[in-house]
Design an enzyme around this catalytic site. Sequence first.
Site, short mmCIF file in Angstrom:
data_model
loop_
_atom_site.label_atom_id
_atom_site.label_comp_id
_atom_site.label_asym_id
_atom_site.label_seq_id
_atom_site.Cartn_x
_atom_site.Cartn_y
_atom_site.Cartn_z
CB THR A 118 -0.89 0.26 1.24
OG1 THR A 118 -0.05 0.11 2.62
CG2 THR A 118 -1.72 -0.87 1.41
CG ASP A 119 1.13 6.10 -0.89
OD1 ASP A 119 1.84 6.13 -0.21
OD2 ASP A 119 0.85 6.73 -1.81
#
Lengths: 739, 739
Positions: free
Chosen positions: B251-252
């Site tokens: 994920t970011d």
Amino acid sequence: YTKAKELVSKMTLDEKINLVVGMGMKMGAMNMPGGAPNVGQTMDKVPGAAGTTFALPQLGLPTTVVADGPAGLRIEPKRVNDANTYYATAWPVATLLASTWDVKLVEQVGKAMGNEVKEYGVDVILGPGMNIMRNPLGARNFEYYSEDPLVTGKIATAMVNGIQWNGVGTSVKHFAVNNQETNRNSVDAIVSERALREIYLRGFELVVKEAKPWTVMSSYNLLNGTYTSQSYDLLTTVLRKDWGFKGMVMTDWFGGKDAVAQMKAGNDLLMPGTPQKRKAITDAINNKTLDVKVLDENATRIVAYILETPAFKKYAFSNKPDLKQHAVLAREAAANGMVLLKNNNTALPIIAAKNIAAFGNTSYDFISGGTGSGDVNEEYTISLVEGLQNAGYTVDAELKTIYSAYLYDYKAKHPKKSFIEEFVNPTPNASELLLNNAIISSKAASSDMAVITIGRNAGEGKDRVVLNDFNLSKAEQQLIDEVSTAFHAKGKKVVVIINAGGVIEVASWRDKVDAVLLAWQPGLEAGNAVADVLSGKVNPSGKLAVTFPVKYEDEITAKNFPGKEFKEKAVTGFMGQKEIPAEVTHEEGVYVGYRYYNTFNVKPAYEFGYGLSYTNFDYKNVKLSSSTFKGKLVITLEVTNTGTVAGKEVVQLYIAAPTNKLDKPNEELKAFAKTDLLQPGQTQTLQFVIDAKLLASFHTAASAWVADAGTYTVKLGTSSLAIKQTATFTLAKEILVEK
Amino acid sequence: YTKAKELVSKMTLDEKINLVVGMGMKMGAMNMPGGAPNVGQTMDKVPGAAGTTFALPQLGLPTTVVADGPAGLRIEPKRVNDANTYYATAWPVATLLASTWDVKLVEQVGKAMGNEVKEYGVDVILGPGMNIMRNPLGARNFEYYSEDPLVTGKIATAMVNGIQWNGVGTSVKHFAVNNQETNRNSVDAIVSERALREIYLRGFELVVKEAKPWTVMSSYNLLNGTYTSQSYDLLTTVLRKDWGFKGMVMTDWFGGKDAVAQMKAGNDLLMPGTPQKRKAITDAINNKTLDVKVLDENATRIVAYILETPAFKKYAFSNKPDLKQHAVLAREAAANGMVLLKNNNTALPIIAAKNIAAFGNTSYDFISGGTGSGDVNEEYTISLVEGLQNAGYTVDAELKTIYSAYLYDYKAKHPKKSFIEEFVNPTPNASELLLNNAIISSKAASSDMAVITIGRNAGEGKDRVVLNDFNLSKAEQQLIDEVSTAFHAKGKKVVVIINAGGVIEVASWRDKVDAVLLAWQPGLEAGNAVADVLSGKVNPSGKLAVTFPVKYEDEITAKNFPGKEFKEKAVTGFMGQKEIPAEVTHEEGVYVGYRYYNTFNVKPAYEFGYGLSYTNFDYKNVKLSSSTFKGKLVITLEVTNTGTVAGKEVVQLYIAAPTNKLDKPNEELKAFAKTDLLQPGQTQTLQFVIDAKLLASFHTAASAWVADAGTYTVKLGTSSLAIKQTATFTLAKEILVEK
């Protein structure tokens, strides 16, 4: 007055109403409750003047022109299709003039100021301002004289006498208790009868009795529940019946709400009038809710005033006052009102230094006076660096380049706004430039000394604040720190110039520098006058007429300033601004300024009456005409200059009165005198006269001024805390001075 | 992968969950929904890195370190109780690198950047960024390559190949359609399937297929209703099944909402994990709402990644990358990606001028790169004036004094904030200094030419705005006006340097100056690289990979940027900031950038592909391997330097495809090539290969890439509007390229 009465008897109702409903300046389209002001002949006669009275040529009554303000005549300097200029002298602000404690000098300034009024075709100047500096944050304090009513009344008297000597009028203002700008059109000042009489009205009483100002301007605020301009008690009972005022009362611009009540109260002239006010008065006459006799009286007082004016006398004004000569006087007054607050190891006057490093934005952009109606359109202001250069000093060129560029940029991004725009949304000053320490160090090496100017400005509409105004900003603190460290490391002096119209915090930083000169806002010759003092050409003789507290929180008034607001009752008022009903309770009573600090032993940073000189004075041979008071007492004192340079001394006479019947301040100023310029070794005998009123306090229960029986101590001091000689006298029996 | 599987099979459930729930940087006490991130070994190993994976030493799995970002490695340059420094090279920003159109040069940069990653003990660099520059106000455009997916994909491929050549990983990001910062954690990008495939996913497709990045970073936003990090369609169907991606998806930072959905979607690593996410996954396993096989697969992909890392291989990193050598390369890359936008009467290169007057704040404080995670902690940035001085020019000393003082003051008043504080409340740049015209005139007399730098900065968290950002400020306009007038009056040239990470308005002011060089944000050797181009040491060969519109309103995306907000549904989200549900509809479909301007005949200020040189190039002998397409087409072209100085040319191959079945852009970039440095008169033959996929559009109905039958026009140009040679070929029968 008989002639005035006769003229009024010949007037129609409409003509009378035209007279009482005055005319204002053109203000453009504005959202104003009550409608736009009537605009009349003013704009044609003296552009930029604040207002006029209505002309009735059929009765031989011309229009008369009234114009701001306390620091000099405020008119437009340029006119359409006219190559001439109409600059006026920006005199030192009122606070500086009061700090001279020199009534002769102030009268001279008044004469010159009045000359400009007359020669520019104006009939009345809207000043002086003489409200009490109740709290240091009051934005218009620069337009006022002192926290003390005696200084206020005496200096105002000199000013009014000087101006009116020309055959033009004054309008002493703002009557009364307009000590703050916050909610000025809606705040109700709750003041005890004693504090009113002893503090807030006392200066007005003195000026009315001793100088007979042509007009009085009522204030914006309410006083104990009633707008002052609608208060019969204030404008008729106190002002006219008690004090014998014979002149005319006008409102402050758009002041008050109820035109009919204003007529009844004795507020003769509504400035500037509006169609709504005209209608209200007409309706009231028709309804019989306003007796035409009241209106006749108002109109008669206006006509009586008009009959005295240069306009009525067809004075051929020149439009050419001698501005050059006035500038010389402005410079003299300025130098004489500056207060030397600190001078360690005779850092001043400057002896050997030639190359000066000037720090602080304001060194390059000195502030001549405050903003708003107290501002003047002068031709120039001499900056500090210009003044230093004129005095033969060299100022650092690189610093000049840097500060000039910084200030040019700021001004280019904040173009000058119209008077009205500036009023509604004041342009903040450029924040203090922070310099790279490497530059400061290089200046400490290349210059002989450092001068740092700390500048402040304020004016009507918005009170000052503690953060970054009363207190120094972080950038200013850092500048003082870094310059002091760098210059002291090289054994060089640092002098701070305070260029402000009012009080600022000094206690936290003064120990870091060698000298502090409070230059106030010294008018158009600013930099030259500062240089006069720095160089020793003028030996400073100014004394504080206002206390400098250690910190804002020390102020007894701080907890009741600017008062409580009733936000839920806000309405749209003057110039579309929010008008919030508010209330400010003068809980401190008569304990304003030094009356508080001295009585309650709160140590200020610099006390009322304080100010250093380049020389020293010895006080001796205090003599009382009698050791018991019998209607009048004469006190004499010998003052000797015991130092090595010529100088003037302000001697302050305080009296500690018996407190058996009433609590009273430790001491109160009752008289003051300033010596001539005394050469080293020279002595002058000063004389002070004390009458019964000066011994009296206002006893509220009796509603009378009463001098209590007992022992009075006379304290002769160079400040309110530095008493050099004392003496006592007794009053055998209480005197009822006035009832 | 087999070994990874085996290791996972030995893990406890807790160990698996520890793996998928990654660890972040220390962020201090923050109000974060979902709780503070897990903080692990990172801070000890590589301070300032963005995160780590959990170590399982019992299985021989070390922690691995991931660190920002696209313009170079972002780590803390100083460490507690450590005299060494850990500076990294600030490379030219991605937009500049793309403007080189030089895949070999970008690969070299990648190799050097990857070397720093490896030598500082980091395993994966979180970049490159490769979102499409949909709108000029996108704050992270500087971190991205182009408005065109082919340029994006090809440059990203070069970069990933370069970095990963070192045996460290990349994380191509932000997958996908993260084209704006406004509401980045809550905006739902509504995009047609065709625009997705042809524009927004195409670059990722190219890099996944051609460079095999170790990891992909999912984006913050939703895509057609689903958070990308929770989208099985995107992360598994498209990325893994369609494109064959074998790596790990992370994920970011703090991206997405539902950890279980992220696991199921194939988003293997949650960065940084939180106690809440750990609990959610544990509960889901216990509840049987998450199949442990899914978790096994996520964990296996993480382990497979770990097994490739330098950390696992116990690489003895030196902490001593050769920063000096990298600076030389950074300077070369910078000079090669600058775009000469205007050069009237050969104002450039500088021939005779020796004394240069440098105007504009940014001349003295050049911007090396953008803000946020795309920023790098470099040791220095060479300013423009330093670069000019290094190149032997004299810069005006007084201007230097003035600008330096102004900027020092500004910075002293805006002290550097922490990364997080800056993110939440970015410090604005100092407004452009306005100079007194007298100074400008004196410089016009004393200097040989003027250089004005216009600077811009932006970064994650807050999109740019039109006023005073895309458009010049009034002060900047005034500076250009006044400097141009003054210098032209003396017959002297004025050159503007644009020091920005993205697009600004140029049409309104470019006519006033002689030359405009778009220097982008050129990394730490900034001023030296600009001086290389100004002096002619480097002949500019950069070309725009993004359109410069005449005005912002010309942008087709302007009416759908940054989209609609649903303020009533706002919640408190990331770092305590308001999270407002929003929606941005990509109404323009595939007509992004030049695809819009060229197809709808909207004239830009400078078109996609545009860029001047100090020399001229002739295009001739375009040859197609066949006039009919049979699976592959080879096109050759001879390019000759017909000018007087050596230079490089970027040749762009556009194809206009038949539109009988589908509306299509007028032309689309299908290939490009850059010549070597050609001496005057020298010719080089360039070759372009076109395969079927390059001819295809995505037919949504068929859900397939189809090359339509018909006549294709090949356009060989020096920009998308300056086509110098054309040729045609035909495709007899439609090809179904992929389904």
